[in-house]
Enzyme design. Sequence first.
Site, PDB file in Angstrom:
ATOM      1  N   HIS A  62       0.847  -1.183   0.000  1.00 26.39           N
ATOM      2  CA  HIS A  62       0.000   0.000   0.000  1.00 26.39           C
ATOM      3  C   HIS A  62       0.892   1.245   0.000  1.00 26.39           C
ATOM      4  O   HIS A  62       2.123   1.128   0.102  1.00 26.39           O
ATOM      5  CB  HIS A  62      -0.963   0.007   1.190  1.00 26.39           C
ATOM      6  CG  HIS A  62      -0.313   0.080   2.527  1.00 26.39           C
ATOM      7  ND1 HIS A  62       0.473  -0.938   3.044  1.00 26.39           N
ATOM      8  CD2 HIS A  62      -0.305   1.053   3.478  1.00 26.39           C
ATOM      9  CE1 HIS A  62       0.915  -0.590   4.243  1.00 26.39           C
ATOM     10  NE2 HIS A  62       0.466   0.612   4.524  1.00 26.39           N
ATOM     11  N   HIS A  64       1.317   3.889   2.046  1.00 23.36           N
ATOM     12  CA  HIS A  64       1.829   4.601   3.213  1.00 23.36           C
ATOM     13  C   HIS A  64       3.351   4.686   3.154  1.00 23.36           C
ATOM     14  O   HIS A  64       4.027   3.764   2.675  1.00 23.36           O
ATOM     15  CB  HIS A  64       1.367   3.922   4.502  1.00 23.36           C
ATOM     16  CG  HIS A  64      -0.032   4.292   4.889  1.00 23.36           C
ATOM     17  ND1 HIS A  64      -0.809   3.529   5.735  1.00 23.36           N
ATOM     18  CD2 HIS A  64      -0.810   5.363   4.551  1.00 23.36           C
ATOM     19  CE1 HIS A  64      -1.994   4.099   5.889  1.00 23.36           C
ATOM     20  NE2 HIS A  64      -2.017   5.209   5.182  1.00 23.36           N
ATOM     21  N   ASP A  66       5.911   4.434   5.116  1.00 26.26           N
ATOM     22  CA  ASP A  66       6.849   3.460   5.672  1.00 26.26           C
ATOM     23  C   ASP A  66       6.937   2.191   4.837  1.00 26.26           C
ATOM     24  O   ASP A  66       7.719   1.288   5.145  1.00 26.26           O
ATOM     25  CB  ASP A  66       6.486   3.121   7.127  1.00 26.26           C
ATOM     26  CG  ASP A  66       5.085   2.561   7.294  1.00 26.26           C
ATOM     27  OD1 ASP A  66       4.169   3.056   6.625  1.00 26.26           O
ATOM     28  OD2 ASP A  66       4.896   1.639   8.109  1.00 26.26           O
ATOM     29  N   HIS A  67       6.167   2.121   3.752  1.00 25.20           N
ATOM     30  CA  HIS A  67       6.218   0.974   2.853  1.00 25.20           C
ATOM     31  C   HIS A  67       6.695   1.342   1.450  1.00 25.20           C
ATOM     32  O   HIS A  67       6.956   0.445   0.644  1.00 25.20           O
ATOM     33  CB  HIS A  67       4.841   0.319   2.751  1.00 25.20           C
ATOM     34  CG  HIS A  67       4.375  -0.289   4.034  1.00 25.20           C
ATOM     35  ND1 HIS A  67       4.404  -1.647   4.283  1.00 25.20           N
ATOM     36  CD2 HIS A  67       3.886   0.288   5.163  1.00 25.20           C
ATOM     37  CE1 HIS A  67       3.947  -1.883   5.505  1.00 25.20           C
ATOM     38  NE2 HIS A  67       3.629  -0.726   6.058  1.00 25.20           N
ATOM     39  N   HIS A 144      -7.593  -1.890   5.571  1.00 20.60           N
ATOM     40  CA  HIS A 144      -6.715  -0.846   6.088  1.00 20.60           C
ATOM     41  C   HIS A 144      -7.314   0.507   5.736  1.00 20.60           C
ATOM     42  O   HIS A 144      -8.336   0.597   5.053  1.00 20.60           O
ATOM     43  CB  HIS A 144      -5.313  -1.027   5.509  1.00 20.60           C
ATOM     44  CG  HIS A 144      -4.243  -0.274   6.233  1.00 20.60           C
ATOM     45  ND1 HIS A 144      -4.156  -0.233   7.605  1.00 20.60           N
ATOM     46  CD2 HIS A 144      -3.209   0.488   5.774  1.00 20.60           C
ATOM     47  CE1 HIS A 144      -3.109   0.491   7.952  1.00 20.60           C
ATOM     48  NE2 HIS A 144      -2.526   0.953   6.859  1.00 20.60           N
ATOM     49  N   ASP A 215      -0.514  -3.994   5.701  1.00 23.54           N
ATOM     50  CA  ASP A 215      -1.123  -3.743   6.993  1.00 23.54           C
ATOM     51  C   ASP A 215      -2.618  -4.049   6.914  1.00 23.54           C
ATOM     52  O   ASP A 215      -3.245  -3.742   5.928  1.00 23.54           O
ATOM     53  CB  ASP A 215      -0.972  -2.280   7.375  1.00 23.54           C
ATOM     54  CG  ASP A 215       0.466  -1.783   7.443  1.00 23.54           C
ATOM     55  OD1 ASP A 215       1.373  -2.505   6.991  1.00 23.54           O
ATOM     56  OD2 ASP A 215       0.693  -0.665   7.887  1.00 23.54           O
ATOM     57  N   HIS A 273       6.492  -5.870  11.402  1.00 20.61           N
ATOM     58  CA  HIS A 273       5.804  -4.573  11.465  1.00 20.61           C
ATOM     59  C   HIS A 273       5.420  -4.242  12.911  1.00 20.61           C
ATOM     60  O   HIS A 273       4.280  -3.932  13.241  1.00 20.61           O
ATOM     61  CB  HIS A 273       4.564  -4.598  10.566  1.00 20.61           C
ATOM     62  CG  HIS A 273       4.052  -3.241  10.185  1.00 20.61           C
ATOM     63  ND1 HIS A 273       3.083  -2.585  10.905  1.00 20.61           N
ATOM     64  CD2 HIS A 273       4.371  -2.421   9.163  1.00 20.61           C
ATOM     65  CE1 HIS A 273       2.805  -1.423  10.335  1.00 20.61           C
ATOM     66  NE2 HIS A 273       3.587  -1.305   9.270  1.00 20.61           N
TER      67      HIS A 273
END
Length: 318
Positions: A62, A64, A66-67, A144, A215, A273
């Site tokens: 996805h 976000h 941090d990914h 999510h 997530d 995670h």
Amino acid sequence: MQVTFLGTSSGVPTRARNVSAMALRLPQRAELWLFDCGEGTQHQFLRSNLRLSQLRRVFISHMHGDHVFGLPGLLASLGLAGNSSGIDLYGPDPLESYLTGVMESSSSRIGYPTKIHRVRESAEKNTVLIDDDDLLVRCCPLNHRVPAYAYRVEQKTRPGRFNLELAQKLNIEPGPIYAALQRGEKVNLGDGRIFDGKDFCGPSRPGTSIVYCTDTIFSEAVIELARGADLLIHEATYAHEDADLAYQRQHSTSTMAAQTAAEACVRQLVLTHLSPRYAPGNRLTPNDLLNEAKAIFPNSLLAKDFLQLDIKPRCNSS
């Protein structure tokens, strides 16, 4: 298959854990696939025994940060190195516009072939995302705050072991005939003899399968995607006592991950995670999350940066 964890923290990096990234080394080919690419992933490659030049596919769960914040830098570095033959990228719909905007704004030139594949339709319709000679890739939607996807990589069933001793005893010439017999084909020899490949091969051998899931809050779709997998890599952002936060922020607890593993009948669960709130020295630590998961699914393991796991099928006739 071999899994290498390059980032196992959620949200922000810590001294011990970078943000999300996991590399998959494929069997019998010099090829790496990358799942998520948080900031600093290319530095993690440099600290590992992996070769970035072998990267062929990237799967983004996805959008976000941090990914995905590490992806433009990694792709640009590959371009400067000049040693990539091309990369296919898979992910949510906005992935293409994100990469195009970053590369154009920074005047970055990649210089090697790239292709971006949207996975939404495959996930929603439960169709195969990739089907090559050896591997199948499927995906499913997650629950999510933004569109997110889990991925399953599965090695196809392999032919049984070839009975070389029998072939030699029957004075069959080695070479293409052996290959045809191992594929299960019927072979006509020049001397009039006919052999069926099925008589020369043992039982078919199951391939290896792994599932990457982050997530999401607890998801029935993930259970179906992960059913019978050799390895489930599942986020465990929160401890069970923080379930209210998990529901609020659409993440999983350690017990949700374990419940998913148990219901899917996977072989092994790896928790990743992890929230920085559980850093060593705090009241709750990653080991507490692991113990919570083990109470439900005993064959659970805690991921850490640079952990490498060799994944074998649950049943192998060899």
